[in-house]
Design a protein around this motif. Structure first.
Motif, PDB file in Angstrom:
ATOM      1  N   GLY A 147       0.813  -1.213   0.000  1.00 18.67           N
ATOM      2  CA  GLY A 147       0.000   0.000   0.000  1.00 18.67           C
ATOM      3  C   GLY A 147       0.841   1.255   0.000  1.00 18.67           C
ATOM      4  O   GLY A 147       2.012   1.224  -0.325  1.00 18.67           O
ATOM      5  N   ASP A 148       0.218   2.378   0.397  1.00 16.83           N
ATOM      6  CA  ASP A 148       0.945   3.653   0.438  1.00 16.83           C
ATOM      7  C   ASP A 148       2.039   3.601   1.499  1.00 16.83           C
ATOM      8  O   ASP A 148       1.875   2.952   2.522  1.00 16.83           O
ATOM      9  CB  ASP A 148      -0.012   4.796   0.783  1.00 16.83           C
ATOM     10  CG  ASP A 148      -0.967   5.074  -0.375  1.00 16.83           C
ATOM     11  OD1 ASP A 148      -0.595   4.743  -1.513  1.00 16.83           O
ATOM     12  OD2 ASP A 148      -2.074   5.597  -0.122  1.00 16.83           O
ATOM     13  N   PHE A 149       3.119   4.296   1.235  1.00 20.36           N
ATOM     14  CA  PHE A 149       4.174   4.391   2.248  1.00 20.36           C
ATOM     15  C   PHE A 149       4.763   5.790   2.209  1.00 20.36           C
ATOM     16  O   PHE A 149       4.799   6.432   1.170  1.00 20.36           O
ATOM     17  CB  PHE A 149       5.266   3.345   2.000  1.00 20.36           C
ATOM     18  CG  PHE A 149       6.022   3.562   0.709  1.00 20.36           C
ATOM     19  CD1 PHE A 149       5.512   3.108  -0.503  1.00 20.36           C
ATOM     20  CD2 PHE A 149       7.234   4.239   0.702  1.00 20.36           C
ATOM     21  CE1 PHE A 149       6.189   3.341  -1.694  1.00 20.36           C
ATOM     22  CE2 PHE A 149       7.918   4.461  -0.482  1.00 20.36           C
ATOM     23  CZ  PHE A 149       7.394   4.013  -1.684  1.00 20.36           C
ATOM     24  N   ASP A 150       5.191   6.257   3.374  1.00 21.67           N
ATOM     25  CA  ASP A 150       5.818   7.581   3.464  1.00 21.67           C
ATOM     26  C   ASP A 150       7.303   7.464   3.772  1.00 21.67           C
ATOM     27  O   ASP A 150       8.132   8.109   3.156  1.00 21.67           O
ATOM     28  CB  ASP A 150       5.123   8.412   4.549  1.00 21.67           C
ATOM     29  CG  ASP A 150       3.652   8.622   4.208  1.00 21.67           C
ATOM     30  OD1 ASP A 150       3.377   9.398   3.298  1.00 21.67           O
ATOM     31  OD2 ASP A 150       2.785   7.954   4.825  1.00 21.67           O
ATOM     32  N   VAL A 151       7.619   6.628   4.773  1.00 20.02           N
ATOM     33  CA  VAL A 151       9.020   6.467   5.166  1.00 20.02           C
ATOM     34  C   VAL A 151       9.330   4.978   5.306  1.00 20.02           C
ATOM     35  O   VAL A 151       8.604   4.251   5.974  1.00 20.02           O
ATOM     36  CB  VAL A 151       9.314   7.183   6.516  1.00 20.02           C
ATOM     37  CG1 VAL A 151      10.788   7.004   6.902  1.00 20.02           C
ATOM     38  CG2 VAL A 151       8.966   8.667   6.435  1.00 20.02           C
ATOM     39  N   VAL A 152      10.410   4.557   4.644  1.00 25.20           N
ATOM     40  CA  VAL A 152      10.913   3.192   4.797  1.00 25.20           C
ATOM     41  C   VAL A 152      12.204   3.294   5.595  1.00 25.20           C
ATOM     42  O   VAL A 152      13.097   4.069   5.252  1.00 25.20           O
ATOM     43  CB  VAL A 152      11.210   2.537   3.428  1.00 25.20           C
ATOM     44  CG1 VAL A 152      11.782   1.130   3.619  1.00 25.20           C
ATOM     45  CG2 VAL A 152       9.949   2.498   2.566  1.00 25.20           C
ATOM     46  N   LEU A 153      12.277   2.533   6.687  1.00 24.86           N
ATOM     47  CA  LEU A 153      13.461   2.586   7.546  1.00 24.86           C
ATOM     48  C   LEU A 153      14.254   1.289   7.452  1.00 24.86           C
ATOM     49  O   LEU A 153      13.675   0.203   7.328  1.00 24.86           O
ATOM     50  CB  LEU A 153      13.035   2.801   8.998  1.00 24.86           C
ATOM     51  CG  LEU A 153      12.386   4.149   9.298  1.00 24.86           C
ATOM     52  CD1 LEU A 153      11.235   3.979  10.265  1.00 24.86           C
ATOM     53  CD2 LEU A 153      13.411   5.127   9.832  1.00 24.86           C
ATOM     54  N   THR A 154      15.586   1.416   7.516  1.00 28.62           N
ATOM     55  CA  THR A 154      16.447   0.230   7.618  1.00 28.62           C
ATOM     56  C   THR A 154      17.572   0.568   8.575  1.00 28.62           C
ATOM     57  O   THR A 154      17.849   1.735   8.846  1.00 28.62           O
ATOM     58  CB  THR A 154      17.099  -0.170   6.275  1.00 28.62           C
ATOM     59  OG1 THR A 154      18.136   0.777   5.973  1.00 28.62           O
ATOM     60  CG2 THR A 154      16.112  -0.216   5.127  1.00 28.62           C
ATOM     61  N   GLY A 155      18.257  -0.479   9.044  1.00 28.73           N
ATOM     62  CA  GLY A 155      19.488  -0.254   9.793  1.00 28.73           C
ATOM     63  C   GLY A 155      20.588   0.126   8.814  1.00 28.73           C
ATOM     64  O   GLY A 155      20.418   0.044   7.597  1.00 28.73           O
ATOM     65  N   LYS A 156      21.705   0.550   9.353  1.00 30.38           N
ATOM     66  CA  LYS A 156      22.814   1.042   8.528  1.00 30.38           C
ATOM     67  C   LYS A 156      23.375  -0.045   7.616  1.00 30.38           C
ATOM     68  O   LYS A 156      23.743   0.211   6.476  1.00 30.38           O
ATOM     69  CB  LYS A 156      23.889   1.531   9.495  1.00 30.38           C
ATOM     70  CG  LYS A 156      25.124   2.083   8.884  1.00 30.38           C
ATOM     71  CD  LYS A 156      26.034   2.560  10.012  1.00 30.38           C
ATOM     72  CE  LYS A 156      27.431   2.767   9.544  1.00 30.38           C
ATOM     73  NZ  LYS A 156      28.273   3.276  10.650  1.00 30.38           N
ATOM     74  N   MET A 157      23.453  -1.256   8.122  1.00 28.40           N
ATOM     75  CA  MET A 157      23.947  -2.394   7.329  1.00 28.40           C
ATOM     76  C   MET A 157      23.581  -3.670   8.070  1.00 28.40           C
ATOM     77  O   MET A 157      23.065  -3.606   9.179  1.00 28.40           O
ATOM     78  CB  MET A 157      25.466  -2.320   7.134  1.00 28.40           C
ATOM     79  CG  MET A 157      26.249  -2.388   8.415  1.00 28.40           C
ATOM     80  SD  MET A 157      28.016  -2.715   8.204  1.00 28.40           S
ATOM     81  CE  MET A 157      28.611  -1.205   7.545  1.00 28.40           C
ATOM     82  N   SER A 158      23.826  -4.814   7.439  1.00 30.78           N
ATOM     83  CA  SER A 158      23.636  -6.059   8.173  1.00 30.78           C
ATOM     84  C   SER A 158      24.993  -6.487   8.707  1.00 30.78           C
ATOM     85  O   SER A 158      26.020  -6.195   8.094  1.00 30.78           O
ATOM     86  CB  SER A 158      23.060  -7.141   7.260  1.00 30.78           C
ATOM     87  OG  SER A 158      24.031  -7.515   6.295  1.00 30.78           O
TER      88      SER A 158
END
Lengths: 328, 266
Positions: free
Chosen positions: B110-121
């Motif tokens: 669906g709609d999204f505004d902000v996708v967050l991830t950690g800096k790296m794995s």
């Protein structure tokens, strides 16, 4: 036929030293293939950096200047590099693995559907293709990266290659062009910048690092003041272990290790640091490691070249005094 | 406001030294698998943003069925919606393939505004998925983010940590934000949260579910562009430690100072 393009990162008209390290290695690779070495300098009023790139080994420098390129922003910078890759056809595109360089390398590689090796610690050629070495599993393993794409992208960690000597007599060609993305298309605006305090040596650029760990627990403030004095005396930066950061003794910005800064100084003095694997992963490539620790069985002694088994609160001030005598 | 957190299940960092080359090569790592430590900050930040700006958070990962545990960890910390992207066709993809799978799932969700991830794995150590996601989603990319200052009027304002200092950037939404450790202090899973996570019925989407968004997924469309070979342990440092002990602290410090001067490292 293999040819190389190196992105030269600059901030306010000064090149990132690691960019020259990458250019120096690229020069070596270009010499093997007999093709000219190209660099790209992007910014506003940065011709001096382009001139410098020639003295450090570039044959051709693509100088891309525009007011909209004054500060690094990923979209306009990536558009420039991708445009160059398409028009000048380099097969290998190299970046320094800085905050900006990591970003840009990834975006360029993704857009060009190119294979990428991030944060490399060595580069070589095999049959005209790039072969990169990098660490994985938090520094516990090394891997060799081979590419299956026509364009091969890599970012290179600071201080893995020596900085080349500048040769003011070298000549080269500067090719000028302008921004590729119109300023109206930019999605990002930099509205403020707070520089790190001057006079402080950055951990990743430091030739010498003196770090403190949980050994300061008895009196963290005094302990880190002693460590800072030793660092200042020998012209180094101050670091810390994760344990010291997690305990709140010092700011995260000081953390050396897999989840902090990866460092590779000429001299690393670990004071009251036991040597947890995540710390070792971040510093064990240092040229000379000195361990000062009360516990003779601490793992840090297994990577150290020199060690003193003793209390850092006694040893560090004594060492500072002796270094002052010798450097006076 | 719709937030998505993309996470990965990784071996516990404390056990990394025990992981063998053979285990990695065979894909059967005999270590405790956890939510990637860097992703804990992304999960925490998503929950904080939900508190500040309202809306929904969805956590997703691509991985085998066992990766459900990483999603359950995020649920136990307070995230309500989770999604597992699992298909044999997903194995062996590189960062760009992973980004393609996740971006297709984000669109389908669906709609999204902000996708967050950690800096790296902590296993691959590349930090490539966030840039890949931004490009494949056509979203703004913001990496090294250490503070999210505001989200308003279709814009996000963040602080980024660069080598020379901290930059304040305002950028258009939607955005992909990869966060550094300075951004927050991740909460622990709560007891109630763990119970809720244990009962959670997490949907699984396969290549077929994503094909309507991206027909290349699950086909040969995402062939890895780079291959790892010759996985090996780093060579051990050859040198034996020279322990300096001249009887007194002062004499030992003097001796060590001489040794360091002789090494020409000071």
């Amino acid at each position: 036929m293999m040819s190389i393009l190196v992105f030269i990162e600059q901030f306010k008209g000064t090149a990132a030293p690691v960019s020259w390290e990458v250019l120096g290695k690229a020069r070596e690779l270009a010499d093997q293939s007999g093709k000219p070495l190209a660099a790209v300098v992007i910014g506003d009023s940065v011709e001096s950096v382009a001139q410098e790139a020639i003295t450090f080994g570039a044959d051709i420098v693509h100088l891309v200047e525009d007011a909209s390129l004054a500060s690094y922003r990923v979209d306009p910078y990536a558009a420039v590099v991708e445009d160059l890759v398409q028009s000048y056809d380099p097969t290998i595109v190299l970046f320094a693995a800085t905050a900006r360089g990591r970003d840009l390398a990834a975006v360029v590689a993704c857009d060009l559907e190119a294979g990428i090796a991030a944060d490399c610690i060595d580069l070589a050629l095999d049959d005209g293709k790039l072969v990169a070495t990098r660490t994985v599993y938090a520094g516990n393993m090394l891997t060799t990266v081979h590419f299956d794409t026509p364009v091969q992208v890599a970012s290179v960690r600071a201080r893995v290659f020596p900085s080349p000597q500048a040769d003011p007599a070298r000549s080269g060609t500067i090719k000028r062009s302008g921004a590729v993305l119109p300023a109206s298309d930019l999605r990002e605006e930099i509205i403020g910048f707070e520089e790190v305090s001057t006079g402080e040596v950055s951990l990743t650029e430091a030739n010498i690092i003196v770090s403190g760990g949980r050994g300061v627990a008895r009196d963290p403030e005094t302990g880190f003041a002693m460590i800072r004095e030793l660092a200042d005396t020998i012209g180094g930066a101050m670091g810390a272990s994760r344990a010291a950061v997690d305990a709140g003794y010092i700011a995260y910005a000081r953390q050396v290790g897999q989840t902090g800064k990866m460092v590779r100084p000429d001299l690393y003095i670990a004071c009251g640091i036991s040597g947890a694997i995540q710390h070792l992963a971040g510093m064990s490539d240092s040229k000379v490691i000195v361990a000062i620790n009360k516990d003779a069985d601490a793992p840090i002694f297994s990577v150290a070249g020199y060690g003193i088994v003793g209390d850092l609160f006694e040893v560090v001030p004594a060492l500072t005094l002796e270094m002052k005598k010798r450097l006076a | 406001m719709n937030f998505v957190v993309c996470v990965k299940q990784t071996p516990d960092t404390a056990e990394m030294s025990k992981i063998s080359v053979a285990e990695v090569s065979s894909g059967d790592i005999k270590a405790t698998l956890v939510l990637n430590p860097w992703d804990e900050y992304a999960v925490e930040e998503a929950l904080l943003l939900q508190d500040r700006f309202g809306g929904e958070v969805t956590v997703m990962t691509t991985g085998p069925e066992t990766a459900t545990d990483a999603l359950k960890d995020a649920i136990a910390r307070g995230i309500k919606n989770a999604l597992l992207l699992d298909d044999p066709a997903f194995s062996g993809t590189d960062a760009w393939g992973t980004a393609a799978i996740l971006s297709a799932a984000i669109r389908k969700n669906g709609d999204f505004d902000v996708v967050l991830t950690g800096k790296m794995s902590v296993d691959g150590n590349s930090g490539l998925v966030a840039p890949g996601l931004a490009r494949k989603l056509g979203a703004t990319l913001l990496t090294q983010v250490t503070r999210i200052l505001d989200i308003a009027d279709g814009m996000i304002t963040v602080e980024r940590q660069l080598e020379e200092g901290r930059e304040i950037v305002t950028a258009t939404l939607p955005a992909v934000v990869s966060v550094g450790k300075e951004i927050n202090e991740p909460r622990y899973p709560s007891f109630m949260g763990i119970r809720k996570a244990a009962r959670a019925d997490i949907p699984v989407w396969s290549a077929q579910d994503l094909a309507s968004i991206d027909p290349l997924i699950g086909t040969n469309g995402y062939v890895p562009g780079a291959r790892w070979t010759d996985l090996r342990k780093p060579p051990a440092r050859a040198s034996e430690v020279v322990l300096v002990d001249e009887g007194s602290v002062d004499a030992s410090a003097a001796k060590l100072a001489d040794l360091l001067m002789a090494e020409k490292v000071v």
